[in-house]
Design an enzyme around this catalytic site. Structure first.
Site, PDB file in Angstrom:
ATOM      1  N   GLY A 162       0.897  -1.174  -0.033  1.00  0.00           N
ATOM      2  CA  GLY A 162       0.013  -0.136  -0.008  1.00  0.00           C
ATOM      3  C   GLY A 162       0.899   1.267  -0.148  1.00  0.00           C
ATOM      4  O   GLY A 162       2.079   1.277  -0.228  1.00  0.00           O
ATOM      5  N   ASP A 163       0.259   2.517   0.430  1.00  0.00           N
ATOM      6  CA  ASP A 163       0.985   3.862   0.432  1.00  0.00           C
ATOM      7  C   ASP A 163       1.960   3.657   1.488  1.00  0.00           C
ATOM      8  O   ASP A 163       3.152   4.235   0.898  1.00  0.00           O
ATOM      9  CB  ASP A 163      -0.115   4.750   0.881  1.00  0.00           C
ATOM     10  CG  ASP A 163      -0.705   4.689   2.100  1.00  0.00           C
ATOM     11  OD1 ASP A 163      -1.419   3.664   2.580  1.00  0.00           O
ATOM     12  OD2 ASP A 163      -0.284   5.589   3.131  1.00  0.00           O
ATOM     13  N   ASP A 188      -8.349  -0.950   1.360  1.00  0.00           N
ATOM     14  CA  ASP A 188      -8.839   0.122   1.760  1.00  0.00           C
ATOM     15  C   ASP A 188      -9.144   1.057   0.318  1.00  0.00           C
ATOM     16  O   ASP A 188      -9.914   1.988   0.482  1.00  0.00           O
ATOM     17  CB  ASP A 188      -8.071   1.006   2.729  1.00  0.00           C
ATOM     18  CG  ASP A 188      -7.652   0.468   3.734  1.00  0.00           C
ATOM     19  OD1 ASP A 188      -8.506  -0.222   4.205  1.00  0.00           O
ATOM     20  OD2 ASP A 188      -6.487   0.835   4.537  1.00  0.00           O
ATOM     21  N   MET A 220     -12.670  -1.468   8.123  1.00  0.00           N
ATOM     22  CA  MET A 220     -11.403  -1.223   7.896  1.00  0.00           C
ATOM     23  C   MET A 220     -11.417   0.292   6.981  1.00  0.00           C
ATOM     24  O   MET A 220     -12.506   0.730   6.753  1.00  0.00           O
ATOM     25  CB  MET A 220     -10.238  -1.888   7.724  1.00  0.00           C
ATOM     26  CG  MET A 220     -10.129  -3.105   8.711  1.00  0.00           C
ATOM     27  SD  MET A 220      -8.952  -4.396   8.135  1.00  0.00           S
ATOM     28  CE  MET A 220      -8.554  -4.905   9.644  1.00  0.00           C
ATOM     29  N   GLY A 221     -10.355   0.698   6.658  1.00  0.00           N
ATOM     30  CA  GLY A 221     -10.375   1.703   5.809  1.00  0.00           C
ATOM     31  C   GLY A 221      -9.376   2.998   6.247  1.00  0.00           C
ATOM     32  O   GLY A 221      -9.296   3.925   5.445  1.00  0.00           O
ATOM     33  N   GLN A 273     -11.824  -9.001   7.316  1.00  0.00           N
ATOM     34  CA  GLN A 273     -11.946  -8.283   6.059  1.00  0.00           C
ATOM     35  C   GLN A 273     -10.775  -8.457   5.050  1.00  0.00           C
ATOM     36  O   GLN A 273     -11.088  -8.465   3.926  1.00  0.00           O
ATOM     37  CB  GLN A 273     -12.154  -6.730   6.121  1.00  0.00           C
ATOM     38  CG  GLN A 273     -13.668  -6.404   7.015  1.00  0.00           C
ATOM     39  CD  GLN A 273     -13.341  -5.063   7.584  1.00  0.00           C
ATOM     40  OE1 GLN A 273     -13.811  -4.023   6.999  1.00  0.00           O
ATOM     41  NE2 GLN A 273     -12.651  -5.012   8.904  1.00  0.00           N
TER      42      GLN A 273
END
Length: 352
Positions: A107-108, A132, A174-175, A278
């Site tokens: 991810g980021d 996300d 989540m997120g 998730q």
């Protein structure tokens, strides 16, 4: 010269990771004639005195397309940039392994680390991964579709017990700071209230919707992203991990909202925090195809010498952007997004 390419998975686990590993490895071997090394546990595998790697050949990545998780292991706390000594050790390991480039799937946070490792001469190609869906310059990352399906299924199951017991049921997703997961799953799962990090919610607006449904349908389903907060309030922090690429970890906002709502309602209010369910399980067909496309394109970038770039999806087309453009940035839900407008028109309360 035979290229020696490392492959690692960083950050949280995600459905579709093995599909990327499979695609990038097979493409590098078949079309690039490359030697591929799997790096264990994300960047952690390059931080020890003895790097932890294993050869990835055709047989090692066969039969894993549909399998959840990652055969390489991952870490969301390993930070190769944490200090000069660690960075120097990574540099020595890269030289000792003879790595020309690393395909970093993450991810980021992983993209930010990959960009930073250019300091020790480690060239990287990035593959965006997150449930996300918050990576900049990428309209859809693999793993997101699977997570939306998982949350949607949970919301539908929660609705049946909400209806039976005449309750207000809160489902926390989540997120982090982006509300894509809560928004799309909330719409797909017919949530009555959807609360996102991008829109600070007015408690009285949520109370009013629940009270109205108490009189009419006697139950309410609320889908709330973990980064959401009440107007004038602050995000709910689950824990702090100093030195980690993700030092502040959110969670528990569903319980906070329950405590704020209950005094105003006749209905019993319950909270379900979905948590790591998730992230788990097999990827959906959509995510398997997208992950395979991403892995193949990452291999092409390596073979063509287009390093320092991240694979991306824009307008339905696979392409790439400089990793520097996505490092330390996030893609959040725009306040003028058509899904928000649509949700309002069909009667979903967004906490306003």
């Amino acid at each position: 010269m035979t290229l020696r390419v490392g492959v690692l998975t960083g950050g949280g686990d995600c459905p579709g990771l093995n599909a990327v590993i499979r695609a990038v490895t097979k493409s590098l071997i078949r079309h690039g004639g490359c030697e591929v090394l799997g790096i264990a546990d994300g960047f952690a595998g390059l931080m020890d005195e003895a790097p932890r790697t294993r050869a990835l050949g055709w047989e090692q990545v066969s039969g894993i397309l549909h399998v959840g998780g990652t055969i390489l292991g991952t870490s969301n706390s390993a930070n190769p940039l944490r200090d000069a000594a660690t960075l120097a050790q990574v540099g020595r390991n890269v030289q000792a392994l003879g790595l020309h480039v690393v395909v970093a799937i993450g991810g980021d946070g992983t993209m930010s680390l990959a960009h930073g490792l250019e300091q020790v001469g480690l060239a990287c190609v990035g593959v965006p991964k997150t449930i996300d869906n918050d990576i900049a310059r990428c309209e859809r990352s693999f793993g997101f579709d699977t997570a939306v399906a998982t949350v949607t299924d949970a919301l539908r199951r929660i609705e049946s017990t909400a209806y039976s017991h005449h309750r207000v049921m809160i489902v926390e997703t989540m997120g982090r700071h982006a509300g894509w997961l809560a928004l799309e799953a909330g719409i797909a799962g017919a949530a009555d209230v959807i609360l996102l990090p991008e829109i600070d919610y007015d408690l009285q607006a949520v109370v009013a919707r629940c009270q109205e449904r108490e009189q009419r349908q006697r139950y309410t389903v609320i889908c709330i992203g973990e980064g959401a907060k009440e107007r004038g309030g602050s995000q709910t922090v689950r824990e702090r991990v100093p030195g980690s690429p993700e030092p502040v970890r959110l969670g528990g906002v569903g319980h906070v909202l329950r405590g704020r709502l209950q005094p105003h309602l006749k209905s019993e209010v319950r909270t379900t925090v979905l948590g790591h369910v998730q992230r788990g399980g097999d990827a959906t067909p959509f995510d398997r195809v997208l992950a395979t496309r991403f892995g193949h394109h990452a291999a092409r970038l390596v073979v063509e010498g287009q390093l320092g770039r991240m694979v991306t999806l824009q307008g339905g087309q696979i392409g790439s952007v400089p990793i520097a453009d996505v490092a330390d940035t996030q893609r959040t839900v725009p306040l003028d997004h058509e899904l928000l407008a649509m949700a309002r028109y069909i009667g979903v309360c967004l906490g306003q």
